[in-house]
Design an enzyme around this catalytic site. Structure first.
Site, PDB file in Angstrom:
ATOM      1  CG  ASP A  49       4.089  -2.951   5.877  1.00  0.00           C
ATOM      2  OD1 ASP A  49       3.180  -3.567   6.459  1.00  0.00           O
ATOM      3  OD2 ASP A  49       3.914  -1.848   5.326  1.00  0.00           O
ATOM      4  CB  SER A  50       4.694  -9.467   6.048  1.00  0.00           C
ATOM      5  OG  SER A  50       4.451  -9.810   7.395  1.00  0.00           O
ATOM      6  CG  ASP A  58       9.071 -14.778  -2.151  1.00  0.00           C
ATOM      7  OD1 ASP A  58       9.262 -14.183  -1.072  1.00  0.00           O
ATOM      8  OD2 ASP A  58       8.669 -15.950  -2.209  1.00  0.00           O
ATOM      9  CG  ASP A 109      -0.209  -0.182   2.506  1.00  0.00           C
ATOM     10  OD1 ASP A 109       0.559   0.720   2.881  1.00  0.00           O
ATOM     11  OD2 ASP A 109      -0.377  -1.224   3.172  1.00  0.00           O
TER      12      ASP A 109
HETATM   13  N1  SAM Z   1      -0.541  -3.448   7.309  1.00  0.00           N
HETATM   14  C1  SAM Z   1      -0.780  -4.776   6.977  1.00  0.00           C
HETATM   15  C2  SAM Z   1      -1.012  -5.712   8.145  1.00  0.00           C
HETATM   16  O1  SAM Z   1      -0.283  -5.725   9.152  1.00  0.00           O
HETATM   17  O2  SAM Z   1      -1.964  -6.474   8.069  1.00  0.00           O
HETATM   18  C3  SAM Z   1       0.198  -5.254   5.979  1.00  0.00           C
HETATM   19  C4  SAM Z   1      -0.054  -4.521   4.700  1.00  0.00           C
HETATM   20  S1  SAM Z   1       0.865  -4.867   3.289  1.00  0.00           S
HETATM   21  C5  SAM Z   1      -0.395  -4.562   2.107  1.00  0.00           C
HETATM   22  C6  SAM Z   1       1.264  -6.587   3.293  1.00  0.00           C
HETATM   23  C7  SAM Z   1       1.824  -7.050   1.954  1.00  0.00           C
HETATM   24  O3  SAM Z   1       2.748  -8.122   2.137  1.00  0.00           O
HETATM   25  C8  SAM Z   1       0.765  -7.573   0.972  1.00  0.00           C
HETATM   26  O4  SAM Z   1       0.577  -6.655  -0.064  1.00  0.00           O
HETATM   27  C9  SAM Z   1       1.361  -8.915   0.473  1.00  0.00           C
HETATM   28  O5  SAM Z   1       1.205  -9.085  -0.917  1.00  0.00           O
HETATM   29  C10 SAM Z   1       2.825  -8.768   0.872  1.00  0.00           C
HETATM   30  N2  SAM Z   1       3.550 -10.030   0.998  1.00  0.00           N
HETATM   31  C11 SAM Z   1       3.139 -11.198   1.577  1.00  0.00           C
HETATM   32  N3  SAM Z   1       4.098 -12.132   1.472  1.00  0.00           N
HETATM   33  C12 SAM Z   1       5.158 -11.562   0.834  1.00  0.00           C
HETATM   34  C13 SAM Z   1       6.457 -12.011   0.427  1.00  0.00           C
HETATM   35  N4  SAM Z   1       6.867 -13.268   0.658  1.00  0.00           N
HETATM   36  N5  SAM Z   1       7.273 -11.139  -0.226  1.00  0.00           N
HETATM   37  C14 SAM Z   1       6.885  -9.853  -0.475  1.00  0.00           C
HETATM   38  N6  SAM Z   1       5.673  -9.379  -0.100  1.00  0.00           N
HETATM   39  C15 SAM Z   1       4.828 -10.213   0.534  1.00  0.00           C
END
Ligand code: SAM
Length: 283
Positions: free
Chosen positions: A160-161, A141, A90
């Site tokens: 921030d996952s 990834d 985001d």
């Molecule tokens: N604020 C949020 C929360 O705590 O629930 C997190 C928001 S952010 C949009 C999380 C992002 O992590 C998602 O867009 C997701 O696609 C990404 N994500 C999940 N696994 C990942 C990985 N292995 N590598 C990179 N991004 C990843």
């Protein structure tokens, strides 16, 4: 997630609790290769984004999460120049990181490009700094990215996952933290979102153990309110390669040159205080 005609409700069945937001409209719904992305307009929380039926961001309260995911880590490193954000699609954390004048590179590695493209459309204020020449948006990834990163190439890594399931599960593992340790410079700092102290204390405990086994010398949990996440109380975990996390740059925080809405010196100090039940858990 359940939705009657006017309410978005997210139930946490294992916890016997839920959150509801009154909605005006559902304005977007798609399935990306990785997850379902939905956008709602709510009555009182502005725009809401959910991923796989879980709240990620609302206009009204995201500033608390994004500021606490970024500023404590950046004000703990003596001079953060190169920052890696894993996830964070985001772009709210990226925006906060770029407020630091010392930052020369803020590289964001998000698995799902659609999260960022949808955010650009529905959360333009969070994406306002995406055009900053110091920002590099990668779609890959994060686990693989860190495994391949050059040793010592970042000062701060922010994870921030999404929750530790599916593609995000490996972002909470010892092997991933070992790779982060290697990718960080000598005074490197890692910050990771670490779920709810009330609902997920065992996850926080296993994160801290894994970080210390991976080589980090000190770890700390910073808690803060986040009323749209499970329990309404959330946390970030910090880890450092040397010294202690309590020695953050207090003068620089007091004299910071950019605006924040939640984070300040008192908030940083208070968030570092460990509640008794967590203290006992983390001993
Ligand atoms: N604020 C949020 C929360 O705590 O629930 C997190 C928001 S952010 C949009 C999380 C992002 O992590 C998602 O867009 C997701 O696609 C990404 N994500 C999940 N696994 C990942 C990985 N292995 N590598 C990179 N991004 C990843």
């Amino acid at each position: 997630m359940t939705l009657d005609s006017t309410w978005y409700t997210e139930q946490w069945s294992g916890q016997g609790s839920a959150i509801s937001l009154k909605i005006r409209d559902k304005v977007h719904d798609e399935r990306s290769p990785y997850q379902r992305i939905e956008i709602y307009e709510t009555e009182t929380f502005g725009t809401l984004m959910t991923l796989d039926g879980l709240v990620m961001v609302t206009d009204r309260d995201n500033f608390i999460y994004h500021e606490m995911m970024s500023h404590p880590a950046l004000f703990t490193h003596p001079r953060p120049r190169r920052v890696l954000i894993i996830g964070g699609g985001d772009c709210g954390t990226l925006r906060e990181v770029l407020k630091h004048p010392s930052v020369e590179l803020a590289e964001q590695v998000e698995l799902d490009e659609r999260v960022t493209r949808v955010s650009e459309r529905y959360f333009p204020e969070l994406c306002a700094s995406n055009g900053d020449p110091r920002a590099q948006l990668r779609f890959d990834d994060g686990i693989r990215w860190v495994a391949r990163a050059q040793a010592g190439s970042y000062d701060v890594i922010i994870v921030d996952s999404t929750d530790p399931v599916g593609p995000a599960a490996g972002l909470f593992s010892e092997e991933f933290y070992r790779n982060c340790f290697r990718a960080l410079g000598d005074r490197g700092i890692l910050a990771g979102q670490s779920e709810s102290p009330l609902f997920h204390p065992q996850l926080i405990r296993s994160m801290h153990q894994a970080l210390r086994t991976a080589g980090f010398l000190d770890t700390a949990v910073l808690s803060f309110p986040q009323c749209t996440y499970p329990s309404g109380w959330w946390s970030a975990t910090l880890a450092c390669k040397d010294a202690s996390l309590s020695g953050f740059r207090q003068e620089a925080v007091a004299e910071k040159t950019f605006p924040t809405r939640y984070y300040n010196l008192g908030v940083h100090t208070a968030a570092m205080a460990t509640p008794e039940f967590l203290y006992e858990l983390l001993l």
